[in-house]
Scaffold this motif. Structure first.
Motif, short mmCIF file in Angstrom:
data_model
loop_
_atom_site.label_atom_id
_atom_site.label_comp_id
_atom_site.label_asym_id
_atom_site.label_seq_id
_atom_site.Cartn_x
_atom_site.Cartn_y
_atom_site.Cartn_z
N ASP A 1 0.64 -1.05 0.02
CA ASP A 1 0.16 0.14 -0.33
C ASP A 1 0.87 1.41 -0.03
O ASP A 1 0.74 2.27 -0.57
N ARG A 2 1.10 0.50 0.85
CA ARG A 2 2.73 2.27 1.25
C ARG A 2 3.71 2.79 -0.16
O ARG A 2 3.18 3.24 -1.10
N ASN A 3 3.86 1.08 -1.30
CA ASN A 3 4.98 1.71 -2.32
C ASN A 3 4.33 2.23 -3.45
O ASN A 3 4.08 2.95 -3.99
N VAL B 1 2.69 6.58 -7.09
CA VAL B 1 1.11 7.31 -7.69
C VAL B 1 1.14 8.93 -6.79
O VAL B 1 1.15 10.19 -8.10
N LYS B 2 1.92 8.79 -6.18
CA LYS B 2 2.58 10.46 -6.41
C LYS B 2 3.48 10.95 -6.50
O LYS B 2 3.56 12.07 -7.04
N ASP B 3 4.77 10.29 -6.99
CA ASP B 3 5.44 10.36 -7.93
C ASP B 3 4.99 10.48 -9.76
O ASP B 3 4.76 11.56 -9.88
N TYR B 4 4.27 9.64 -9.97
CA TYR B 4 3.68 9.62 -11.59
C TYR B 4 2.48 10.72 -11.29
O TYR B 4 2.59 11.66 -11.98
N THR B 5 2.03 11.77 -10.36
CA THR B 5 1.35 12.73 -10.50
C THR B 5 1.83 13.76 -10.23
O THR B 5 1.87 14.86 -10.76
N GLY B 6 2.77 14.04 -9.04
CA GLY B 6 3.46 15.24 -9.12
C GLY B 6 2.66 15.76 -7.69
O GLY B 6 3.19 16.37 -6.80
N TYR C 1 -1.81 11.57 -0.77
CA TYR C 1 -2.28 10.74 -2.12
C TYR C 1 -3.67 10.19 -1.94
O TYR C 1 -4.08 10.88 -0.83
N GLN C 2 -4.75 10.88 -2.96
CA GLN C 2 -6.06 11.09 -2.15
C GLN C 2 -6.73 9.78 -3.83
O GLN C 2 -6.07 9.44 -4.52
N VAL C 3 -7.06 8.34 -2.64
CA VAL C 3 -8.04 8.07 -4.12
C VAL C 3 -8.57 9.16 -5.28
O VAL C 3 -9.36 9.94 -5.50
N GLY C 4 -8.06 7.90 -6.02
CA GLY C 4 -9.04 8.26 -7.68
C GLY C 4 -7.40 9.28 -8.60
O GLY C 4 -7.58 9.45 -8.97
#
Length: 142
Positions: free
Chosen positions: A32-34, A39-44, A48-51
């Motif tokens: 879950d953490r990874n 996702v945070k890296d990918y989205t900048g 993290y938020q769902v979606g």
């Protein structure tokens, strides 16, 4: 065995405090953490938020589609319309006409291959023999 594998996974990657012994749920927490970090890296984004992943993928796809179509905003069906437009341009360039009839592409391909405007049985075989075997024979004769 499973406990040692999970321990290796959870202690070698990131600097999170991981338990020394495997406890039920450790692998889920690690994954879950990874995934959230990825996702945070990918989205900048910092949090993290769902979606987030779905929204980012949707945004990037629309940017790519707009680049492909030359439009500023995305509408459903843009890719299909652009492909159809490009197909029409290609067919006109290839066939030299807007009036396509079934079989025109095949006729043009055969004509280009054989060098003849009309087709007779055996033309493709003769053209293939001329194109693939005649050059070798000519080189030996020289």
């Amino acid at each position: 065995f499973v406990s040692s594998c999970v321990r290796a996974l959870t202690t070698t990657s990131r600097s999170w405090p991981c338990p020394q012994e495997y406890e039920f749920g450790d692998l889920s927490i690690y994954l879950d953490r990874n995934v959230k970090d990825w996702v945070k890296d990918y989205t900048g984004k910092d949090e993290y938020q769902v979606g987030d992943l779905s929204r980012e993928v949707d945004k990037r796809i629309k940017v790519a589609v707009n680049s492909f179509t030359g439009k500023e905003t995305y509408e459903l069906g843009d890719v299909s319309r652009e492909l159809n437009k490009r197909r029409k341009v290609w067919m006109k360039d290839f066939l030299g006409t807007d009036d396509y009839e079934f079989g025109d592409i095949t006729k043009k391909l055969v004509s280009n291959f054989t060098g003849k405007d009309t087709y007779k049985p055996g033309d493709i075989t003769r053209a293939a023999i001329d194109k693939f075997f005649a050059p070798r024979k000519r080189k030996r004769d020289e």
